[in-house]
Design a protein around this motif. Structure first.
Motif, PDB file in Angstrom:
ATOM      1  N   PHE A   1     -25.148   7.266 -18.822  1.00 48.73           N
ATOM      2  CA  PHE A   1     -25.774   6.275 -17.952  1.00 48.73           C
ATOM      3  C   PHE A   1     -25.321   4.895 -18.438  1.00 48.73           C
ATOM      4  N   GLN A   2     -24.638   4.150 -17.527  1.00 49.83           N
ATOM      5  CA  GLN A   2     -24.347   2.759 -17.903  1.00 49.83           C
ATOM      6  C   GLN A   2     -25.478   1.869 -17.380  1.00 49.83           C
TER       7      GLN A   2
ATOM      8  N   LYS B   1     -22.749  10.456 -13.354  1.00 47.55           N
ATOM      9  CA  LYS B   1     -21.690  10.734 -12.374  1.00 47.55           C
ATOM     10  C   LYS B   1     -22.078  11.842 -11.411  1.00 47.55           C
ATOM     11  N   SER B   2     -23.072  12.652 -11.779  1.00 53.29           N
ATOM     12  CA  SER B   2     -23.479  13.711 -10.837  1.00 53.29           C
ATOM     13  C   SER B   2     -24.656  13.233  -9.991  1.00 53.29           C
ATOM     14  N   GLY B   3     -25.033  11.954 -10.134  1.00 53.97           N
ATOM     15  CA  GLY B   3     -26.084  11.380  -9.284  1.00 53.97           C
ATOM     16  C   GLY B   3     -27.487  11.560  -9.800  1.00 53.97           C
TER      17      GLY B   3
ATOM     18  N   GLY C   1     -34.603   8.033 -14.711  1.00 54.48           N
ATOM     19  CA  GLY C   1     -36.049   8.293 -14.707  1.00 54.48           C
ATOM     20  C   GLY C   1     -36.367   9.761 -14.484  1.00 54.48           C
ATOM     21  N   ASP C   2     -35.614  10.412 -13.595  1.00 58.34           N
ATOM     22  CA  ASP C   2     -35.862  11.848 -13.329  1.00 58.34           C
ATOM     23  C   ASP C   2     -35.500  12.694 -14.551  1.00 58.34           C
ATOM     24  N   GLU C   3     -34.426  12.299 -15.231  1.00 58.76           N
ATOM     25  CA  GLU C   3     -34.011  13.042 -16.421  1.00 58.76           C
ATOM     26  C   GLU C   3     -35.023  12.855 -17.561  1.00 58.76           C
ATOM     27  N   LEU C   4     -35.599  11.672 -17.637  1.00 57.55           N
ATOM     28  CA  LEU C   4     -36.677  11.465 -18.629  1.00 57.55           C
ATOM     29  C   LEU C   4     -37.835  12.429 -18.336  1.00 57.55           C
ATOM     30  N   ASP C   5     -38.194  12.530 -17.052  1.00 58.66           N
ATOM     31  CA  ASP C   5     -39.286  13.458 -16.674  1.00 58.66           C
ATOM     32  C   ASP C   5     -38.888  14.891 -17.009  1.00 58.66           C
ATOM     33  N   ARG C   6     -37.644  15.244 -16.678  1.00 63.77           N
ATOM     34  CA  ARG C   6     -37.200  16.639 -16.858  1.00 63.77           C
ATOM     35  C   ARG C   6     -37.305  17.055 -18.324  1.00 63.77           C
TER      36      ARG C   6
END
Ligand code: HGY
Ligand code: MN
Ligand code: MN
Length: 415
Positions: free
Chosen positions: A138-139, A163-165, A169-174
């Motif tokens: 994430f840049q 790069k995969s969109g 924030g969603d990855e933090l939740d995941r």
């Protein structure tokens, strides 16, 4: 080289630190001796879990903020502004074992040594692992410390996509690391960061510790050429609009103008995405990045301007559309004189050979330096190599650096 102790007898437990370091770097280990723990990946989540477990075992008060920054606080005799120590545990794709980890586990070792010695400090001491320091997935980079220090707002950071969109924030939740604590700076007495140098300066001089006086400024650009896909066979050479040819011109221009610019000016095209990226199709679009750095802000500004003109010129000549956006600009910064002097005095106490120097790599300390007195301690990178699996620092040098962090922390936490 580093000593195996310190002049005042107060020293960290290098074996305990080594056991931790080796166990930690089993997480996301690559088969070529590096680690692959990009921000908010599953491996990064496991590394975070391991760190939180160790912080809790050390009796620290652990909290996680809404950017996933992980803090562990050791109480002081007074509820004064804390001394903050730390770095990051996210890594490059196939990066080194020492980058960031030395600073976070070193900070934990400092706290545990103070506990072992029964030393209470007036100020609390807090260990931190910042989210997304590397900025590869994430840049921009230093995103967690950037929100904490007010450089970026939270929504901007949470909306960054890889790069995969996938959204930050969603990855933090995941991975379960969107904490409920606000990502807002505390009142800090100072911030100290131990880090591997990642360049050749210390190794070439056979020195053990760098007393870092400041950090280069740098600019990150995203650029794009849009040409015309066509068949590689029947399309005559004078009828092509080849996005990759335009990109190649800019890559060579970047090398030429930074190599002949300011003494410490550096420029890198590190990421190139070609589409459709097929052997028999003329490249239609190319997205690429630029990383330009110098301790002289004017040199960075001038180089960025010239590269942007090179992009325009290459696009015009090839007939390709072009676009360029600066996604991050950090000014060169000099660290707090008193923090630098405290680190230098600590190196004297520890008895390690040391030198004042400047950092070519960016660090979370860049941003902390905007809100509180900040200093950095470097330990040598073998051959000056970093951001590769071959990254290596002699363990005696790691321990020497942590001993310096211990003594500098003690000085600041007693103020
Ligand atoms: O780019 C840097 O200097 C750091 O590794 N994020
Ligand atoms: Mn780093
Ligand atoms: Mn790095």
């Amino acid at each position: 080289m580093a000593t195996d102790g310190t002049r005042d007898g107060l020293a960290v437990d290098g074996d305990r630190l080594r056991r931790r370091f080796d166990a930690f770097n089993e997480i996301g280990a690559t088969d070529r001796g590096g680690v692959n723990r990009p921000a908010l990946s599953d491996a990064n989540a496991r590394a975070r879990d391991r760190l939180v477990e160790w912080l809790r075992e050390a009796g620290l008060d652990v909290r996680i903020d809404e950017m996933g920054n992980v803090f562990g606080r050791r109480a002081g005799s007074e509820d004064a502004a804390p001394v903050l120590l730390g770095s990051h545990v996210d890594s490059q794709y196939n990066g080194g074992r020492f980058d960031g980890v030395v600073g976070v586990l070193g900070a934990l070792e400092v706290v545990e040594t103070l506990d072992d010695e029964g030393i209470e400090t007036r100020r609390p001491i807090e260990v931190v692992a910042w989210s997304n320091e590397e900025g590869v997935r994430f840049q921009p980079d230093m995103l967690g410390s950037g929100v904490y220090t007010g450089r970026f707002d939270l929504d901007y950071a949470h909306d960054r996509t890889d790069k995969s969109g996938r959204r930050f924030g969603d990855e933090l939740d995941r991975i379960g690391y969107r904490g409920d604590g606000p990502c807002v700076a505390d009142d800090l007495h100072c911030y100290l960061e131990l880090h591997v140098e990642q360049g050749p300066y210390l190794a070439e001089r056979d020195l053990s510790v760098g007393v870092v006086e400041g950090v280069y400024g740098f600019s990150w650009l995203n650029a794009r050429f849009t040409g015309a896909a066509d068949h590689a066979g029947p399309t005559p050479m004078d009828r092509r609009t080849d996005a990759l040819v335009a990109t190649a011109e800019v890559i060579l221009a970047t090398r030429r103008l930074t190599a002949t610019g300011g003494d410490d000016l550096v420029g890198t095209v590190g990421s190139v995405d070609v589409s459709p990226n097929a052997i028999n199709v003329i490249p239609e679009t190319v997205e690429f990045t630029l990383d330009v750095r110098s301790y002289d802000n004017a040199a960075v500004d001038e180089a960025v301007d010239r590269i942007e003109r090179e992009i325009e010129w290459a696009g015009e000549r090839e007939g390709a559309d072009w676009a360029v956006e600066e996604i991050m600009r950090v000014d060169a910064s000099t660290f707090d004189d008193d923090c630098v002097a405290t680190i230098e005095a600590a190196a004297e106490t520890v008895g390690v050979d040391h030198v004042r120097m400047v950092s070519g790599a960016g660090h979370d300390a860049n941003y902390l330096n905007e809100i509180c007195p900040t200093g950095m301690i470097f330990v040598p990178s073998e051959g000056g190599v970093s951001h590769t699996e071959a990254e290596y620092t002699e363990w005696t040098d790691v321990v020497g650096g942590v001993d310096v962090l211990l003594h500098a922390t003690l000085s600041k936490a007693r103020e």
